[in-house]
Design a protein around this motif. Structure first.
Motif, PDB file in Angstrom:
ATOM      1  N   VAL A 170       0.843  -1.204   0.000  1.00 14.26           N
ATOM      2  CA  VAL A 170       0.000   0.000   0.000  1.00 14.26           C
ATOM      3  C   VAL A 170       0.878   1.253   0.000  1.00 14.26           C
ATOM      4  N   SER A 171       1.925   1.260   0.809  1.00 14.35           N
ATOM      5  CA  SER A 171       2.828   2.415   0.864  1.00 14.35           C
ATOM      6  C   SER A 171       3.478   2.668  -0.483  1.00 14.35           C
ATOM      7  N   ARG A 172       3.947   1.603  -1.118  1.00 11.36           N
ATOM      8  CA  ARG A 172       4.599   1.762  -2.432  1.00 11.36           C
ATOM      9  C   ARG A 172       3.616   2.290  -3.466  1.00 11.36           C
ATOM     10  N   LEU A 173       2.400   1.785  -3.434  1.00 10.16           N
ATOM     11  CA  LEU A 173       1.406   2.250  -4.402  1.00 10.16           C
ATOM     12  C   LEU A 173       1.015   3.695  -4.138  1.00 10.16           C
ATOM     13  N   GLU A 174       0.918   4.080  -2.873  1.00 12.83           N
ATOM     14  CA  GLU A 174       0.569   5.462  -2.537  1.00 12.83           C
ATOM     15  C   GLU A 174       1.654   6.446  -2.937  1.00 12.83           C
ATOM     16  N   GLU A 175       2.904   6.003  -2.888  1.00  8.50           N
ATOM     17  CA  GLU A 175       4.007   6.891  -3.281  1.00  8.50           C
ATOM     18  C   GLU A 175       3.934   7.246  -4.757  1.00  8.50           C
ATOM     19  N   GLY A 176       3.428   6.322  -5.567  1.00  8.33           N
ATOM     20  CA  GLY A 176       3.265   6.592  -6.991  1.00  8.33           C
ATOM     21  C   GLY A 176       4.547   6.563  -7.792  1.00  8.33           C
ATOM     22  N   ASP A 177       5.621   6.016  -7.233  1.00 13.41           N
ATOM     23  CA  ASP A 177       6.914   5.994  -7.915  1.00 13.41           C
ATOM     24  C   ASP A 177       7.182   4.686  -8.650  1.00 13.41           C
ATOM     25  N   VAL A 178       6.129   3.906  -8.922  1.00 15.08           N
ATOM     26  CA  VAL A 178       6.319   2.643  -9.614  1.00 15.08           C
ATOM     27  C   VAL A 178       5.607   2.689 -10.956  1.00 15.08           C
ATOM     28  N   SER A 179       6.112   1.898 -11.895  1.00 11.62           N
ATOM     29  CA  SER A 179       5.518   1.857 -13.227  1.00 11.62           C
ATOM     30  C   SER A 179       4.127   1.239 -13.170  1.00 11.62           C
ATOM     31  N   LEU A 180       3.404   1.378 -14.261  1.00  7.97           N
ATOM     32  CA  LEU A 180       2.072   0.804 -14.347  1.00  7.97           C
ATOM     33  C   LEU A 180       2.138  -0.712 -14.191  1.00  7.97           C
ATOM     34  N   GLU A 181       3.087  -1.342 -14.880  1.00 10.51           N
ATOM     35  CA  GLU A 181       3.241  -2.797 -14.779  1.00 10.51           C
ATOM     36  C   GLU A 181       3.520  -3.229 -13.348  1.00 10.51           C
ATOM     37  N   GLU A 182       4.430  -2.525 -12.688  1.00  7.76           N
ATOM     38  CA  GLU A 182       4.773  -2.850 -11.302  1.00  7.76           C
ATOM     39  C   GLU A 182       3.585  -2.593 -10.384  1.00  7.76           C
ATOM     40  N   SER A 183       2.835  -1.545 -10.646  1.00 10.33           N
ATOM     41  CA  SER A 183       1.638  -1.246  -9.852  1.00 10.33           C
ATOM     42  C   SER A 183       0.626  -2.381  -9.949  1.00 10.33           C
ATOM     43  N   ILE A 184       0.448  -2.905 -11.153  1.00 13.64           N
ATOM     44  CA  ILE A 184      -0.497  -4.007 -11.349  1.00 13.64           C
ATOM     45  C   ILE A 184      -0.026  -5.248 -10.603  1.00 13.64           C
ATOM     46  N   LYS A 185       1.270  -5.547 -10.685  1.00 19.27           N
ATOM     47  CA  LYS A 185       1.818  -6.700  -9.963  1.00 19.27           C
ATOM     48  C   LYS A 185       1.645  -6.534  -8.454  1.00 19.27           C
ATOM     49  N   LEU A 186       1.927  -5.339  -7.960  1.00 16.45           N
ATOM     50  CA  LEU A 186       1.764  -5.067  -6.534  1.00 16.45           C
ATOM     51  C   LEU A 186       0.304  -5.207  -6.115  1.00 16.45           C
ATOM     52  N   PHE A 187      -0.591  -4.683  -6.943  1.00 14.85           N
ATOM     53  CA  PHE A 187      -2.017  -4.764  -6.651  1.00 14.85           C
ATOM     54  C   PHE A 187      -2.476  -6.220  -6.598  1.00 14.85           C
ATOM     55  N   GLU A 188      -2.058  -7.015  -7.593  1.00 16.40           N
ATOM     56  CA  GLU A 188      -2.428  -8.434  -7.619  1.00 16.40           C
ATOM     57  C   GLU A 188      -1.916  -9.154  -6.370  1.00 16.40           C
ATOM     58  N   ASN A 189      -0.677  -8.896  -5.998  1.00 17.16           N
ATOM     59  CA  ASN A 189      -0.106  -9.516  -4.801  1.00 17.16           C
ATOM     60  C   ASN A 189      -0.856  -9.050  -3.552  1.00 17.16           C
ATOM     61  N   GLY A 190      -1.196  -7.785  -3.512  1.00  9.15           N
ATOM     62  CA  GLY A 190      -1.950  -7.247  -2.388  1.00  9.15           C
ATOM     63  C   GLY A 190      -3.311  -7.902  -2.253  1.00  9.15           C
ATOM     64  N   MET A 191      -3.975  -8.153  -3.370  1.00  7.28           N
ATOM     65  CA  MET A 191      -5.280  -8.821  -3.333  1.00  7.28           C
ATOM     66  C   MET A 191      -5.143 -10.249  -2.817  1.00  7.28           C
ATOM     67  N   LYS A 192      -4.089 -10.941  -3.244  1.00  4.73           N
ATOM     68  CA  LYS A 192      -3.853 -12.307  -2.754  1.00  4.73           C
ATOM     69  C   LYS A 192      -3.596 -12.300  -1.245  1.00  4.73           C
ATOM     70  N   LEU A 193      -2.788 -11.353  -0.801  1.00  2.00           N
ATOM     71  CA  LEU A 193      -2.503 -11.244   0.633  1.00  2.00           C
ATOM     72  C   LEU A 193      -3.764 -10.913   1.416  1.00  2.00           C
ATOM     73  N   SER A 194      -4.566 -10.010   0.886  1.00  2.00           N
ATOM     74  CA  SER A 194      -5.809  -9.621   1.545  1.00  2.00           C
ATOM     75  C   SER A 194      -6.744 -10.826   1.685  1.00  2.00           C
ATOM     76  N   ASN A 195      -6.878 -11.604   0.623  1.00  2.00           N
ATOM     77  CA  ASN A 195      -7.732 -12.796   0.673  1.00  2.00           C
ATOM     78  C   ASN A 195      -7.187 -13.822   1.652  1.00  2.00           C
ATOM     79  N   SER A 196      -5.876 -13.965   1.680  1.00  2.00           N
ATOM     80  CA  SER A 196      -5.243 -14.903   2.607  1.00  2.00           C
ATOM     81  C   SER A 196      -5.507 -14.478   4.054  1.00  2.00           C
ATOM     82  N   CYS A 197      -5.365 -13.192   4.336  1.00  2.00           N
ATOM     83  CA  CYS A 197      -5.618 -12.675   5.685  1.00  2.00           C
ATOM     84  C   CYS A 197      -7.081 -12.884   6.072  1.00  2.00           C
TER      85      CYS A 197
END
Length: 76
Positions: A16-43
């Motif tokens: 979330v912090s990395r995405l809020e900073e906005g310093d990542v590419s679109l591709e990296e943002s999508i990967k981070l988002f996908e990983n975040g969704m998996k983590l959220s579902n796991s939690c």
């Protein structure tokens, strides 16, 4: 090895912090988002499992203690 709830939450916070900073590419943002969704579902699954294991000890009025399943607004 599966991550603990605490490890998953910490990683989710970092994503979330990395995405809020906005310093990542679109591709990296999508990967981070996908990983975040998996983590959220796991939690969520870990919390649901823990909730099922929780029982509340109550006094039945006769001095005896009995176990009752933990009830939430959702499963009440």
């Amino acid at each position: 090895m599966a991550k603990t709830f605490e490890e998953s939450i910490k990683e989710l916070e970092n994503i979330v912090s990395r995405l809020e900073e906005g310093d990542v590419s679109l591709e990296e943002s999508i990967k981070l988002f996908e990983n975040g969704m998996k983590l959220s579902n796991s939690c969520k699954k870990m919390l649901e499992t823990a909730e099922k294991k929780v029982s509340v000890l109550t006094d039945d009025g006769k001095g005896d203690i009995k176990k009752e399943p933990f009830l939430t607004e959702e499963n009440n």
